[in-house]
Design a protein around this motif. Sequence first.
Motif: not given
Lengths: 256, 254, 481
Positions: C168, C171-178
């Motif tokens: 999570q 995904a939020e901080q690095l913008g990668v898919p969860y």
Amino acid sequence: MSQPPPVRASLFVTCIIDQLYPEVGVSVVRVLRRHGVDVDFPEGQSCCGQPLYNSGFTQEARRLAIRTLDALAGSDYVVVPSGSCGAMMRVFYEDLFADDAENLERAQQLGSRVYEFTEFLAKVLGVADDVTGDDAAGGDATGSEKVTYHPSCHLLREMRVRESPRRLLSGCSGVALVDLPEAEQCCGFGGTFAVKYPHISEEMLADKLATITQSGADTITACDMGCLMHIGGAISRQNLPVSVRHIAQILDGEQA
Amino acid sequence: MTSANMGIPSAEFLASVRDALGRADAPPENAYEPLTDDLATLENRAIEVRERIAGELPELSRRLGETAALRGWNVTRCAGVEETLDYVVSLARRLGATSVPRSEQSVFDDVPVDAALAGVGALCWPAVYDGPDSREGIRRRLADSSMGITGADYAIAETGSVIVLPRRGLSRLVSVVPPVHVAIVRQSDIIGTLDDLFALRRLEYHQNGQSGTADMGSYLNFITGPSRTADIEQTIVVGVHGPREVHMVLLDEE
Amino acid sequence: MAEVVTRQFVPASQAAVKDVQLRQALRRAGSGFDGTRREAIAEVSEEVWEGWREQARKIKEHTIGHLDYYLAMLERNVAAAGGQVHFARDARQANAIVSEIARRNGVKTVTKSKSMVSEELGLNHVLEANGIDVFETDLGEYIIQLAEETPSHLVAPALHKTRGQVAQLFAEQLGVPYSEDIEEMARVARVALRQKFLEADMGVSGANFLVAETGSLVIITNEGNGRLCTSAPRIHVGLAGMEKVIPSLQDLAVFLRLLPRSATGQRISSYVSMVTGPKRAEDEDGPEEFHLIIVDNGRSRLLRDPALRESLYCIRCGACLNVCPIYQRVGGHAYGWVYPGPIGSIVTPGLVGVAEAKDLPNASTLCGACRDACPVQINIPRMLLHLRHQQAESNDENERTSSDTDKLLARGFANVMSSPLLLKLGRTVGRAVSKPLAKSGKIGETRLPLISRWTQARDLPVPAERSFRQRWRDELSKDGR
């Protein structure tokens, strides 16, 4: 024909047994006498001082420790049915009297004569010498009482008594010793810890209870009434079908 | 560049430590044993170590291979130079390597990897800086390489470690930046224990000291298996910031 | 210095014991680490292990006992290798030194390998306030930096986080898919940090050991981030508590055997790196400047008290945390500062002040598992007792935990136990008071203060009808032989 003189030992019964669980003390005396020990009970004794020492009140602890040193000064051996109180006398008195040369010497003297109850049976009297291992009571356990053993922390890690309780239980007729999972985990008593941090203590206690249930034992035993009061208090509250007995009561053959 | 120390003067700091200890400004009353070793003692110890290693070499080599495998190395025993080259070439081929950085160490005089890899179209090149301008270029090339090759200054049987002492010709980065590292270990590199290593290094250090330039070398690296982490749910993952795959080639010289 | 919330131990630990995810994480880590530690010990045999512990303890005892001497030797030899040693009295000074080194060199980006001392100093915030980008590169540290949290374990800083929570966060901080795939998450961190390693101007590391004889800094790592931080940037700053020094290179062997086995059960970590000064002129690469910052920050308080001195023998392996029944229930954050668990309960009061951390020495059953696990045989229970004593009887009111009531109770207990008459009276009163509360010999739930803290989960026995001493007189003394 002359028989060897009987081993003479003083019982230090501990304040918790004296006041709350006298029947345990009675069993201790009976077991010792059965093994030919000449038991006496120095009446000047009361509390070893550990509850005060563990709470940081060393001055008050010293008062009680000195009383204890006085009461037990003349004994060949001192037998203590508690790893915790035994550790206080053998290990912590030396710290308590670090700056008091006279009492330090007396404490060291006492320390060399103090034995926890099962340690005394095994080391001094050689009881259970012929029991070779934990499995000794295995085999046909039908009709036996399934007993599991909780090693109390101070007995295990301060007095370094690990094997003798299990060996004594293994050699006990009518007893089938069963393993307690994660046995060496603290039960969460810790004296005043249990009331200072009940939320942590209760978590530890719950885990201990779960492993006792998991062991399938009819009886939980230990060498310390402090831990057993703690564990037993919860067993009683939850009406679990497990009886709680000090190891002396089991060795005494007293029925649950 | 460097200038005066910051913070509080060391004399003041050390005096406060002494005060806390209730100690006078004096060396320990009983001199600390390893530090009393003179050069002759260190030399004798190093000779003993070398002799013992020479006497146990086949056994040490066996133990090194065994321990290294347990620590995550892919261990290969090669009977000679040809076998070694074959192994390196097959590895490069499997990885599809086109650029293979290596250190400049004496082992490559005996084991000509450049030529062998050229045969399969991979450029094997010494990661040697040619003045400050080449620094960025070399780093970029290292980052784009799929495997790096080094020798070993020592290999320790006790721990399964390869020791490299970065210096002229031996970049610190060749063995850590590419995702695959190959270390070629000769019989003469093998030592028994950590104690052996430190006995030999201490002699070297203090020998240097005799000539007025006591120097450990700026870096000493133990490499034992692949880069790994267990920081998420204690699950081991290899190849975090360093190589995911490491190969120890034990070269049994003919 | 890092924020100190040690006063919040009770509410924080109350919340922690109810946190199911935390408990699972702690259980997994505790039994995992401790299991492999025990296997590693069994492999070399208990006897060999005990020999190593003895040896290591002796080395620490000697070094800490002559700490000034070895720090002076270290300073000389770091300087001889071309590096610089700076001494910092406290966190403010240490942070100022690092900031000044960064300022002089126009540093824009810093990569860090794991350093508990830097956590203690709160260094990242200071550097960031100076406009510097700071990247933690150890995966666990990277995770908690992204989450803006503090480490919860000495060697596994993100131990409290589940894979889902990390997924999570990424995904939020690095913008990668969860993705909950742990390998994928490690890859994400690798990619995110790879470029930072190569472009950073300054690398900051901790130190597991400092070797006085050679002026070397030793770090022990698994990921390779430590090697990159100390090799790629132009400047390397090493941070170390002053207790980290050992005399000789020869002494390092035993610690390299003890530390990884105690920490993670590894026989040796993937990397051991020994840094001695900056790169030499002829070296291919390495930093041009090497600075070593030796930090006191309260350690001389521990040094000054002979009863607490051995807490400075600690090599930060975390073994005591993994076996501690309290740490295993409440986790690292409840302790309220950088160093949690049994050793933290000694070190924290020493470094932040006894008055700030009154609960820590008391929140222990003194079970002793920590001492048995400690690779340098630190007698943690004994020091906890010492701190309790300080708290109970201190002349400094801020440090004292005991209320007047506690003192009266203690004195009262001692008085009762010292007098047969009072004891008899006490039990009569006790029985009289408990009788109406008890049902079939036990006190169940009650609202009485203090007692209720016991009876909320456990029944309490009432004093027996006849004490043991009474029964001895009545029935036992007579049938003696």
